[in-house]
Design a protein around this motif. Structure first.
Motif, PDB file in Angstrom:
ATOM      1  N   MET A  68     -59.343 -46.691  86.586  1.00 50.94           N
ATOM      2  CA  MET A  68     -57.715 -46.933  86.503  1.00 50.94           C
ATOM      3  C   MET A  68     -57.182 -47.467  87.969  1.00 50.94           C
ATOM      4  SD  MET A  68     -55.236 -44.523  84.580  1.00 50.94           S
ATOM      5  CE  MET A  68     -53.521 -44.959  84.318  1.00 50.94           C
ATOM      6  N   VAL A  69     -56.534 -48.529  87.954  1.00 52.34           N
ATOM      7  CA  VAL A  69     -56.060 -49.099  89.163  1.00 52.34           C
ATOM      8  C   VAL A  69     -54.523 -48.579  89.418  1.00 52.34           C
ATOM      9  CG1 VAL A  69     -55.465 -51.066  90.494  1.00 52.34           C
ATOM     10  CG2 VAL A  69     -57.334 -51.009  89.040  1.00 52.34           C
ATOM     11  N   PHE A  70     -54.226 -47.867  90.486  1.00 55.79           N
ATOM     12  CA  PHE A  70     -52.742 -47.655  90.658  1.00 55.79           C
ATOM     13  C   PHE A  70     -52.155 -48.401  91.518  1.00 55.79           C
ATOM     14  CE2 PHE A  70     -55.253 -43.482  89.975  1.00 55.79           C
ATOM     15  CZ  PHE A  70     -54.717 -43.223  88.841  1.00 55.79           C
ATOM     16  N   GLU A  71     -50.701 -48.325  91.382  1.00 53.57           N
ATOM     17  CA  GLU A  71     -49.756 -49.011  92.365  1.00 53.57           C
ATOM     18  C   GLU A  71     -50.337 -48.402  93.949  1.00 53.57           C
ATOM     19  OE1 GLU A  71     -45.069 -49.264  92.942  1.00 53.57           O
ATOM     20  OE2 GLU A  71     -45.874 -48.184  91.252  1.00 53.57           O
ATOM     21  N   VAL A  72     -50.067 -49.236  94.887  1.00 56.12           N
ATOM     22  CA  VAL A  72     -50.554 -48.927  95.998  1.00 56.12           C
ATOM     23  C   VAL A  72     -49.438 -49.245  97.362  1.00 56.12           C
ATOM     24  CG1 VAL A  72     -51.870 -49.294  98.032  1.00 56.12           C
ATOM     25  CG2 VAL A  72     -52.902 -49.227  95.730  1.00 56.12           C
ATOM     26  N   GLY A  73     -49.050 -48.357  98.033  1.00 55.97           N
ATOM     27  CA  GLY A  73     -47.985 -48.574  98.935  1.00 55.97           C
ATOM     28  C   GLY A  73     -48.698 -48.575 100.652  1.00 55.97           C
ATOM     29  N   ASN A  74     -48.223 -49.296 101.444  1.00 55.96           N
ATOM     30  CA  ASN A  74     -49.037 -49.102 102.732  1.00 55.96           C
ATOM     31  C   ASN A  74     -48.091 -48.672 103.798  1.00 55.96           C
ATOM     32  OD1 ASN A  74     -51.861 -50.164 102.208  1.00 55.96           O
ATOM     33  ND2 ASN A  74     -50.906 -51.825 101.511  1.00 55.96           N
ATOM     34  N   TYR A  75     -48.221 -47.848 104.715  1.00 59.42           N
ATOM     35  CA  TYR A  75     -47.382 -47.247 105.691  1.00 59.42           C
ATOM     36  C   TYR A  75     -48.037 -46.847 106.886  1.00 59.42           C
ATOM     37  CZ  TYR A  75     -43.512 -47.473 101.960  1.00 59.42           C
ATOM     38  OH  TYR A  75     -42.840 -47.754 101.218  1.00 59.42           O
ATOM     39  N   ASP A  76     -47.269 -46.755 107.929  1.00 57.02           N
ATOM     40  CA  ASP A  76     -47.785 -46.057 109.036  1.00 57.02           C
ATOM     41  C   ASP A  76     -47.709 -44.616 109.004  1.00 57.02           C
ATOM     42  OD1 ASP A  76     -48.420 -48.625 110.513  1.00 57.02           O
ATOM     43  OD2 ASP A  76     -46.073 -48.477 111.206  1.00 57.02           O
ATOM     44  N   VAL A  77     -46.787 -43.969 108.510  1.00 60.89           N
ATOM     45  CA  VAL A  77     -46.460 -42.624 108.329  1.00 60.89           C
ATOM     46  C   VAL A  77     -46.207 -42.344 107.018  1.00 60.89           C
ATOM     47  CG1 VAL A  77     -45.798 -40.549 109.590  1.00 60.89           C
ATOM     48  CG2 VAL A  77     -46.065 -42.676 110.898  1.00 60.89           C
ATOM     49  N   LEU A  78     -46.783 -41.366 106.360  1.00 62.10           N
ATOM     50  CA  LEU A  78     -46.029 -40.524 105.228  1.00 62.10           C
ATOM     51  C   LEU A  78     -45.820 -39.312 105.624  1.00 62.10           C
ATOM     52  CD1 LEU A  78     -45.522 -40.372 101.969  1.00 62.10           C
ATOM     53  CD2 LEU A  78     -47.906 -39.507 101.995  1.00 62.10           C
ATOM     54  N   VAL A  79     -44.314 -38.837 105.261  1.00 58.38           N
ATOM     55  CA  VAL A  79     -43.919 -37.515 105.417  1.00 58.38           C
ATOM     56  C   VAL A  79     -43.820 -36.824 103.863  1.00 58.38           C
ATOM     57  CG1 VAL A  79     -42.144 -36.072 106.647  1.00 58.38           C
ATOM     58  CG2 VAL A  79     -42.735 -38.308 107.671  1.00 58.38           C
ATOM     59  N   VAL A  80     -44.446 -35.784 104.082  1.00 60.22           N
ATOM     60  CA  VAL A  80     -44.201 -35.079 102.726  1.00 60.22           C
ATOM     61  C   VAL A  80     -43.261 -33.981 102.873  1.00 60.22           C
ATOM     62  CG1 VAL A  80     -45.479 -33.908 100.869  1.00 60.22           C
ATOM     63  CG2 VAL A  80     -46.303 -35.912 101.976  1.00 60.22           C
ATOM     64  N   GLY A  81     -42.130 -33.983 102.124  1.00 56.42           N
ATOM     65  CA  GLY A  81     -40.970 -32.792 102.344  1.00 56.42           C
ATOM     66  C   GLY A  81     -40.101 -33.107 103.106  1.00 56.42           C
ATOM     67  N   ALA A  82     -38.901 -33.180 102.753  1.00 53.85           N
ATOM     68  CA  ALA A  82     -37.629 -33.887 103.430  1.00 53.85           C
ATOM     69  C   ALA A  82     -36.738 -32.504 103.665  1.00 53.85           C
ATOM     70  CB  ALA A  82     -36.766 -34.918 102.547  1.00 53.85           C
ATOM     71  N   GLY A  83     -37.147 -31.234 103.966  1.00 54.33           N
ATOM     72  CA  GLY A  83     -36.503 -30.172 104.242  1.00 54.33           C
ATOM     73  C   GLY A  83     -36.108 -30.660 105.855  1.00 54.33           C
ATOM     74  N   LEU A  84     -35.661 -29.500 106.486  1.00 57.80           N
ATOM     75  CA  LEU A  84     -35.202 -29.552 107.936  1.00 57.80           C
ATOM     76  C   LEU A  84     -36.526 -30.254 108.807  1.00 57.80           C
ATOM     77  CD1 LEU A  84     -32.871 -29.697 109.788  1.00 57.80           C
ATOM     78  CD2 LEU A  84     -33.552 -27.276 110.426  1.00 57.80           C
ATOM     79  N   ALA A  85     -37.656 -29.670 108.545  1.00 52.85           N
ATOM     80  CA  ALA A  85     -38.584 -30.270 109.338  1.00 52.85           C
ATOM     81  C   ALA A  85     -39.052 -31.839 109.040  1.00 52.85           C
ATOM     82  CB  ALA A  85     -39.967 -29.255 108.972  1.00 52.85           C
ATOM     83  N   GLY A  86     -39.143 -31.791 107.850  1.00 56.66           N
ATOM     84  CA  GLY A  86     -39.505 -33.345 107.414  1.00 56.66           C
ATOM     85  C   GLY A  86     -38.411 -34.197 107.843  1.00 56.66           C
ATOM     86  N   SER A  87     -37.216 -34.039 107.655  1.00 55.95           N
ATOM     87  CA  SER A  87     -36.154 -34.928 107.850  1.00 55.95           C
ATOM     88  C   SER A  87     -35.878 -34.979 109.184  1.00 55.95           C
ATOM     89  CB  SER A  87     -34.821 -34.363 107.409  1.00 55.95           C
ATOM     90  OG  SER A  87     -34.924 -34.563 105.939  1.00 55.95           O
ATOM     91  N   SER A  88     -36.304 -33.861 110.048  1.00 52.63           N
ATOM     92  CA  SER A  88     -35.913 -34.244 111.484  1.00 52.63           C
ATOM     93  C   SER A  88     -37.278 -35.110 111.950  1.00 52.63           C
ATOM     94  CB  SER A  88     -36.073 -32.889 112.316  1.00 52.63           C
ATOM     95  OG  SER A  88     -36.938 -31.911 111.894  1.00 52.63           O
ATOM     96  N   ALA A  89     -38.613 -34.791 111.414  1.00 52.65           N
ATOM     97  CA  ALA A  89     -39.557 -35.716 111.684  1.00 52.65           C
ATOM     98  C   ALA A  89     -39.177 -37.156 111.497  1.00 52.65           C
ATOM     99  CB  ALA A  89     -40.813 -35.536 110.883  1.00 52.65           C
TER     100      ALA A  89
END
Ligand code: FDA
Ligand code: GRG
Length: 454
Positions: free
Chosen positions: A1-22
C-alpha cells in the motif's frame, strides 16, 4: 500500500508547552517544520496543571511574560506547611499563575507566524527507523488516514505518554530510557471558585503530610487576578499502591470550611515524572523534550519551566546539526550539554533530595522544621540551585539544638553530600555520545547507593 508522504526538516510530535516552545524556537531558523497534536486546535495546551511557573524561566529564555488574558495570577512566594500545619516556611520567589491554554497557543501562533506548519487532530503512530536513524514517523488523522512524514529530526514532545520513543528499543536508543512507576507522582486537581476572596492571594501554599498525600503533597494555589479562584490539587507517589489522589483530596481537603459553597470550574488529573532527566535528550535523528524527557523538578513537580528549557536546548542543537548536514547523536549532542548545565544537574541533585524526603517520616519532618534544621534560606538555595548548603555556623547551632534526633542531622549531612556528588557528575556530563555508557553506569551506581541509604 502506498501512503501519502510529506517531507520536512523537523517533525515535532505534541503541541503542549514543550512542543509549542520547540516550534517557536525553531521558527526563526528557516527550517521546514511540522508540529502535530492529537488534540483539536482549540484544546492545544489544555492539560491538568497547577499553572505555577517561576518568572526566572522567561528571563533566562528570552520569552514573553504571560500578560493580559494569558495571566491568572502573580506569585510572590510559597508557604510550605509542616504535617501538623503548625509550622510553615515562606520561600520567596516571583512567578506566575499562567493560563496554560492561552500561553501555549500564544507560542504556537508565534511559531506559525514564523512559517511552522501545524496539524491538529493528528496522531503520530510510530517512528520510522532506517540504518540506525529515526527518519520520520507515520501519522494518522480521520481525514487523511495513515500517512508518512519523512524528516531529518523527530522531536518527541508527547508528554508522559512518550508516544514515539517508547516504541524504540531502549538498549540502542538512550532517549527511550524507561522510568520506574515509583519515580512518578499521580496528581489530581480542581479549579474552584470560593465563596470569599483568599487572603494573600500572591502566596502559593504547599502542604506536606504522609497521611494526606503520601510521597507527594497537596497544594492551594490562588489565581490572584480573580481573588476568589484557586487551583487545588494533590499528588501521591506512583507504583506503591497509595489511594487515588482525588479520593484523598475529597477526604482531607475539600472537607475544610474554606471550600463550603465553592463551585468546581475545572477538574482532572495526570502523571508527573519526578526523577532525574532522561540519560540523553538526543540520538540519531531523534530528540525528547518536556515530560517526554522527564524534564521536571523532582521535588515540587514543576515541569513547565524545564519543558521550555529543554526545548530551547534541543532546538538550538537541531539547527546546528542540520547546518552541519546530518542530525547524528554526535551533532545533536550540544542539546545535552546545554540542558544538563542549565537545569539537568540541579534536577538530578533534587532527585536525591526527593528520594530522601519520600522516606522521611512526618515526625522527623515536623521536628526538622520546628527546630529549623533546614532553614528557609537553605530551602531557597535548594530550590534555585539544587544545593543543600548546611553552613558551618548553622551546622554547629543545629548540632546543639538538634541533639534529640542526631540521626536526622546525620542523614541531612549524608543527603547533602550525595546531592553535591550527583550534581558534580551531571555538570561533567560526557562531551560525546561515546562517554554516555560510563556516565549512566556511574549515575545508576550512585542512585543505587542513595536508595539503599534512606
Ligand atoms: P503535555 O502533556 O502538556 O503535552 C503533550 C502533548 O502531546 C499533548 O498536547 C498531547 O495531546 C500530545 N500528544 C501525545 N501523544 C501524541 C501523539 N501520539 N501524537 C500527537 N500528539 C500527541 N508544572 C508546573 O510547572 N507548574 C505546575 O503548577 C504544575 N502542576 C501540575 C499539576 C498536575 C495535576 C499535573 C499532572 C502536572 C503539573 N505540572 C506542573 C507539570 C506540567 O503540567 C508538565 O510538566 C508540563 O505541562 C509538560 O508539558 P509537555 O508539553 O511536555 O507535555
Ligand atoms: C505533587 C509532585 C507533585 C506535583 C504536582 C502542583 C505541581 C505538580 C507543581 C507546582 C510547581 C510549583 C510549586 C511551582 C511554583 C512556581 C515557582 C515560583 C517555583 C519556584 O521554583 P523554581 O522556579 O523551580 O526555582 P524550577 O525548578 O522551575 O527552577
Amino acid at each position: 500500500m502506498v501512503f501519502e508522504v510529506g517531507n520536512y526538516d523537523v517533525l515535532v510530535v505534541g503541541a503542549g508547552l514543550a512542543g509549542s516552545s520547540a516550534a517557536y524556537f525553531l521558527s526563526k531558523s528557516g527550517l521546514k517544520v511540522l508540529i502535530v497534536d492529537v488534540k483539536p486546535p482549540s484544546k492545544v495546551g489544555d492539560k491538568p496543571c497547577g499553572d505555577a511557573i517561576g518568572k526566572h524561566h522567561f528571563d533566562e529564555l528570552g520569552l514573553d511574560y504571560p500578560t493580559n488574558d494569558m495571566l491568572e495570577g502573580f506569585v510572590k512566594g510559597i508557604d510550605v506547611y509542616s504535617p501538623t500545619e503548625s509550622m510553615k516556611y515562606r520561600v520567596l520567589g516571583e512567578g506566575f499563575e499562567v493560563d496554560r491554554v492561552k500561553y501555549t497557543q500564544y507560542l504556537l501562533k508565534k511559531a506559525l507566524d514564523g512559517g511552522v506548519e501545524f496539524l491538529g487532530e493528528t496522531q503520530a503512530v510510530e517512528p520510522i527507523v532506517k540504518d540506525g536513524f529515526v527518519v520520520g514517523a507515520t501519522l494518522w488523522s480521520r481525514g487523511r488516514g495513515k500517512w508518512v512524514v519523512n524528516s531529518k529530526v523527530v522531536i518527541d514532545a508527547s508528554g508522559v505518554s512518550r508516544s514515539l520513543v517508547r516504541k524504540l528499543d531502549s538498549l540502542s536508543w538512550p532517549v527511550a530510557e524507561p522510568a520506574d512507576p515509583k519515580d512518578f507522582n499521580i496528581a489530581y486537581r480542581e479549579v474552584r471558585k470560593l465563596s470569599k476572596a483568599v487572603e494573600e492571594p500572591e502566596i502559593l501554599r504547599i502542604y506536606v503530610s504522609k497521611t494526606v498525600a503520601p510521597g507527594g503533597y497537596w497544594w492551594f494555589f490562588p489565581y490572584s487576578i480573580y481573588g476568589d479562584v484557586v487551583n487545588v490539587g494533590l499528588g501521591v507517589q506512583g507504583g506503591v499502591g497509595y489511594p487515588h489522589p482525588k479520593d484523598l483530596l475529597y477526604k482531607y481537603v475539600f472537607s475544610r470550611d474554606v471550600f463550603k459553597g465553592s463551585q468546581v470550574l475545572e477538574a482532572g488529573g495526570a502523571a508527573v515524572p519526578t526523577r532525574r532527566p532522561v540519560a540523553s535528550l538526543v540520538w540519531n535523528g531523534v530528540a525528547v523534550v518536556g515530560d517526554a524527557a522527564y524534564a521536571v523538578n523532582p521535588v515540587h513537580g514543576g515541569g513547565k519551566g524545564p519543558a521550555m528549557v529543554s526545548s530551547m536546548c534541543v532546538s538550538k542543537a537541531v539547527v546546528k546539526a542540520l547546518d552541519e548536514g546530518v542530525a547524528s547523536a554526535e551533532n545533536l549532542w550540544s542539546a545535552n550539554l546545554c540542558f544538563m548545565s542549565r537545569y539537568g544537574a540541579k534536577q538530578a541533585s533534587l532527585d536525591v533530595f526527593r528520594i530522601f524526603l519520600q522516606k522521611l517520616s512526618d515526625e522527623d519532618l515536623e521536628y526538622g522544621m520546628s527546630r529549623k534544621l533546614i532553614k528557609e534560606e537553605d530551602l531557597n538555595t535548594v530550590s534555585l540551585k539544587g544545593d543543600l548548603e548546611l553552613s558551618v555556623v548553622d551546622k554547629a547551632l543545629r548540632l546543639l539544638s538538634g541533639l534529640r534526633r542526631p540521626s536526622l542531622l546525620i542523614k541531612l549531612k549524608v543527603v547533602a553530600d550525595y546531592m553535591s556528588e550527583v550534581k558534580k557528575l551531571y555538570l561533567n556530563y560526557p562531551e560525546k555520545p561515546s562517554g554516555l555508557k560510563e556516565f549512566v553506569n556511574r549515575v545508576e551506581g550512585l542512585f543505587a547507593k542513595v536508595r539503599s541509604e534512606f
